[in-house]
Write a protein that holds these residues in place. Structure first.
Motif, PDB file in Angstrom:
ATOM      1  N   ASP A   1       2.782   0.861   0.467  1.00 34.57           N
ATOM      2  CA  ASP A   1       3.848   1.002  -0.242  1.00 34.57           C
ATOM      3  C   ASP A   1       4.742  -0.065  -0.332  1.00 34.57           C
ATOM      4  N   LEU A   2       4.588  -0.559   0.739  1.00 29.48           N
ATOM      5  CA  LEU A   2       6.038  -2.025   1.781  1.00 29.48           C
ATOM      6  C   LEU A   2       4.920  -2.848  -0.175  1.00 29.48           C
ATOM      7  N   MET A   3       4.168  -2.765  -0.431  1.00 27.27           N
ATOM      8  CA  MET A   3       3.395  -3.995  -1.491  1.00 27.27           C
ATOM      9  C   MET A   3       4.717  -4.072  -2.605  1.00 27.27           C
ATOM     10  N   ALA A   4       5.461  -2.640  -2.678  1.00 29.25           N
ATOM     11  CA  ALA A   4       5.694  -2.321  -3.719  1.00 29.25           C
ATOM     12  C   ALA A   4       7.047  -2.895  -3.845  1.00 29.25           C
TER      13      ALA A   4
ATOM     14  N   LEU B   1      12.203  -5.801   7.768  1.00 24.01           N
ATOM     15  CA  LEU B   1      11.171  -5.108   6.228  1.00 24.01           C
ATOM     16  C   LEU B   1      10.630  -6.079   5.692  1.00 24.01           C
ATOM     17  N   LEU B   2      10.768  -7.386   5.696  1.00 26.52           N
ATOM     18  CA  LEU B   2       9.643  -8.433   5.075  1.00 26.52           C
ATOM     19  C   LEU B   2       8.596  -8.751   6.362  1.00 26.52           C
ATOM     20  N   LYS B   3       9.599  -9.318   7.348  1.00 25.21           N
ATOM     21  CA  LYS B   3       8.806  -9.699   8.596  1.00 25.21           C
ATOM     22  C   LYS B   3       7.442  -8.857   8.697  1.00 25.21           C
ATOM     23  N   LEU B   4       7.925  -7.424   9.041  1.00 23.23           N
ATOM     24  CA  LEU B   4       6.485  -5.891   9.246  1.00 23.23           C
ATOM     25  C   LEU B   4       6.105  -6.566   7.558  1.00 23.23           C
ATOM     26  N   LYS B   5       6.101  -6.177   6.812  1.00 20.26           N
ATOM     27  CA  LYS B   5       5.418  -6.345   4.978  1.00 20.26           C
ATOM     28  C   LYS B   5       4.027  -7.746   4.939  1.00 20.26           C
TER      29      LYS B   5
ATOM     30  N   TYR C   1      20.250   2.033  -2.814  1.00 17.35           N
ATOM     31  CA  TYR C   1      19.413   2.902  -4.247  1.00 17.35           C
ATOM     32  C   TYR C   1      18.081   3.369  -3.937  1.00 17.35           C
ATOM     33  N   PRO C   2      18.902   4.909  -2.748  1.00 21.64           N
ATOM     34  CA  PRO C   2      17.265   5.562  -2.143  1.00 21.64           C
ATOM     35  C   PRO C   2      16.760   6.286  -3.164  1.00 21.64           C
ATOM     36  N   MET C   3      17.621   6.814  -4.349  1.00 23.17           N
ATOM     37  CA  MET C   3      16.671   6.984  -5.227  1.00 23.17           C
ATOM     38  C   MET C   3      15.451   6.035  -6.141  1.00 23.17           C
ATOM     39  N   GLU C   4      15.717   5.008  -6.017  1.00 20.65           N
ATOM     40  CA  GLU C   4      15.427   4.223  -6.242  1.00 20.65           C
ATOM     41  C   GLU C   4      14.076   3.575  -5.157  1.00 20.65           C
ATOM     42  N   LEU C   5      14.026   3.715  -3.942  1.00 17.94           N
ATOM     43  CA  LEU C   5      13.382   3.474  -2.842  1.00 17.94           C
ATOM     44  C   LEU C   5      12.453   4.369  -2.384  1.00 17.94           C
ATOM     45  N   LYS C   6      12.520   5.651  -3.173  1.00 13.03           N
ATOM     46  CA  LYS C   6      12.265   6.482  -3.078  1.00 13.03           C
ATOM     47  C   LYS C   6      11.201   7.046  -3.406  1.00 13.03           C
ATOM     48  N   ASP C   7      11.323   6.182  -5.237  1.00 10.65           N
ATOM     49  CA  ASP C   7       9.839   6.156  -6.066  1.00 10.65           C
ATOM     50  C   ASP C   7       9.014   5.506  -5.938  1.00 10.65           C
ATOM     51  N   LEU C   8       9.567   3.897  -5.016  1.00  8.26           N
ATOM     52  CA  LEU C   8       7.844   3.542  -4.665  1.00  8.26           C
ATOM     53  C   LEU C   8       7.703   4.012  -3.519  1.00  8.26           C
ATOM     54  N   LEU C   9       7.574   4.547  -2.836  1.00  6.12           N
ATOM     55  CA  LEU C   9       7.248   5.360  -1.446  1.00  6.12           C
ATOM     56  C   LEU C   9       5.719   6.322  -1.925  1.00  6.12           C
ATOM     57  N   GLU C  10       5.549   5.943  -2.793  1.00 10.26           N
ATOM     58  CA  GLU C  10       3.635   6.429  -3.511  1.00 10.26           C
ATOM     59  C   GLU C  10       3.359   7.384  -1.915  1.00 10.26           C
ATOM     60  N   GLY C  11       3.006   5.977  -1.646  1.00  5.07           N
ATOM     61  CA  GLY C  11       1.863   6.500  -0.881  1.00  5.07           C
ATOM     62  C   GLY C  11       2.570   8.588   0.849  1.00  5.07           C
TER      63      GLY C  11
END
Length: 468
Positions: free
Chosen positions: A285-288, A296-300, A237-247
């Protein structure tokens, strides 16, 4: 005392033209370390050997005794006493970078307004000559020294410091010394330094989670906090992820891939509080991102729990505060995730009260808890000379005699050449308010700064070299 100052001024005025000629000759030599031309007698390449030879010729012209130590370092000395006063400077330089970014040719000494321009003019060729001319002025005024004075000149300060390792295999440490490779008034403390890398192999998850981390790129450098990140995700869901990357400063969607660009505010790694790390914006952004697994989870978890917005190392058990030297700093200069390998650079600086072995033990504990490994890239023990020491008291007196101002002792997180000696501090040439552009295009030194430094060094050498 006014008579001394008048004598220094008269001699300096007499030598001004010659000082400028000598400085022009040194600036004209591109004394950058060159592995391709190294050979016996020139371990750092032809250009650094050439500048040693030029400095030897200058000292011979002036009837000083000089000695070259196999092309690693040299010294110019005056006096025959057993006790030695040292002045530690260097003749190597960092590369000039893009010449188009310079107002003038970096290897032609250029006077423009109140400044002299050229690579190395502030770090450290003009300061080295300031100390040399101070010694020359005192010698020519026939001052009687109770201690030998040695101007020690290294050839690898900007790289490995092995010049000093070699030099002190052949020479005793001075009883007291200063380095004209820092700031006025007196830098009597420099924090300990541990620079290194955390690394971990992370296998990507095969689980059916919508968002996956593919790659992280940033410039692999050590001197600054992480300024830019390029992060690549794959998402159902690239558009959904893009919306989460606000920073992110910019995001680009290419099919199922999202490329996010993060930009921080640049600051030296020893002063992380003066900028904003791009990694912190990424971590926020990872927090969101809730639907995360695998890399991704490990780095977060790692970034948020230990690194995000912590510029003092508190989350790693590294925080310490000292009343004289201030607090610890901890910064991340780069972050990489490529070919299933995570790599995080770190820069830790600590005041007295902390021990290197204790800090390393805390790093080991952190790595064990998080299945990481770490390596140390560079390590420096801290420098601290007490205000009550003979060295500091003498420097304070000399500075006050010339300027009329009582100098403060300051501590810094930076690394000066002073650490190569056992009883040495950085002392000039830069005054508060000067903008020398060290290691940058248009490196410069103010003429009045240079001349005042010569005067201060005259008085400093006179006091240090006289037992009374």
């Amino acid at each position: 005392m006014n008579n001394y100052i008048r004598l220094y001024q008269e001699k300096l005025q007499l030598y001004e033209e010659q000082l400028m000629e000598d400085l022009a000759e040194l600036v004209a030599i591109r004394s950058v370390r060159d592995e391709e031309t190294k050979k016996p007698g020139a371990p750092f390449g032809n250009e650094i050997r050439e500048i040693f030879d030029r400095m030897t010729a200058i000292s011979e012209r002036d009837d000083f005794k000089s000695t070259n130590f196999d092309g690693y370092a040299m010294h110019v000395e005056h006096g025959d006493c057993n006790e030695i006063i040292g002045i530690l400077a260097h003749l190597d330089i960092v590369p000039e970078g893009e010449k188009k970014d310079w107002l003038f040719d970096p290897f032609t000494l250029t006077r423009h307004g109140d400044y002299l321009y050229g690579r190395g003019v502030n770090d450290d060729k003009a300061p080295a000559l300031a100390a040399y001319y101070a010694l020359k002025i005192l010698r020519d005024l026939d001052f009687k020294f109770d201690r030998k004075v040695r101007i020690i000149l290294g050839g690898a300060e900007e790289t490995t410091w092995e010049c000093m390792d070699h030099y002190f295999k052949h020479n005793a440490q001075p009883m007291m010394a200063f380095s004209p490779d820092g700031d006025f008034p007196i830098v009597h403390g420099e924090k300990g330094v541990l620079q290194g890398t955390f690394f971990q192999k992370i296998e990507p998850s095969a689980d059916a989670y919508p968002h996956h981390l593919i790659e992280i790129e940033s410039e692999k450098q050590r001197g600054y906090i992480c300024e830019r990140l390029r992060v690549v995700f794959e998402s159902s869901y690239p558009m959904e992820l893009k919306d989460l990357l606000e920073g992110a400063e910019e995001t680009v969607i290419a099919g199922s891939y999202i490329i996010a660009f993060y930009k921080g505010d640049k600051a030296l790694s020893r002063n992380p509080h003066k900028g904003e790390n791009a990694l912190f914006r990424f971590a926020k952004d990872l927090m969101a991102i809730e639907n995360a697994n695998g890399s991704l989870l490990k780095l977060k978890k790692l970034l948020i729990k230990y690194f995000c917005n912590d510029i003092h190392g508190e989350n790693l058990g590294l925080f310490l505060e000292d009343k004289d030297m201030g607090i610890t700093t901890f910064s991340i200069p780069y972050l990489l995730y490529q070919n299933k390998k995570l790599e995080i650079g770190f820069d830790y600086r600590y005041p007295k009260g902390q021990e290197s072995k204790v800090a390393k033990r805390n790093l080991e504990n952190f790595c064990e808890k998080n299945n990481l490994n770490f390596t140390i890239y560079k390590e420096f023990g801290l420098l601290y000379i007490h205000r009550e020491s003979q060295l500091i008291q003498t420097l304070q007196q000399a500075y006050q005699n010339i300027t009329g101002n009582t100098p403060e002792c300051i501590t810094k997180g930076g690394i000066s050449y002073s650490r190569a000696l056992q009883n040495c501090v950085a002392f000039g040439p830069t005054f508060p308010g000067d903008i020398p552009n060290t290691h940058k295009p248009n490196e410069r030194i103010k003429l009045q700064t240079l001349y005042k430094a010569v005067m201060i060094y005259c008085e400093t050498i006179r006091l240090l070299a006289t037992k009374s």
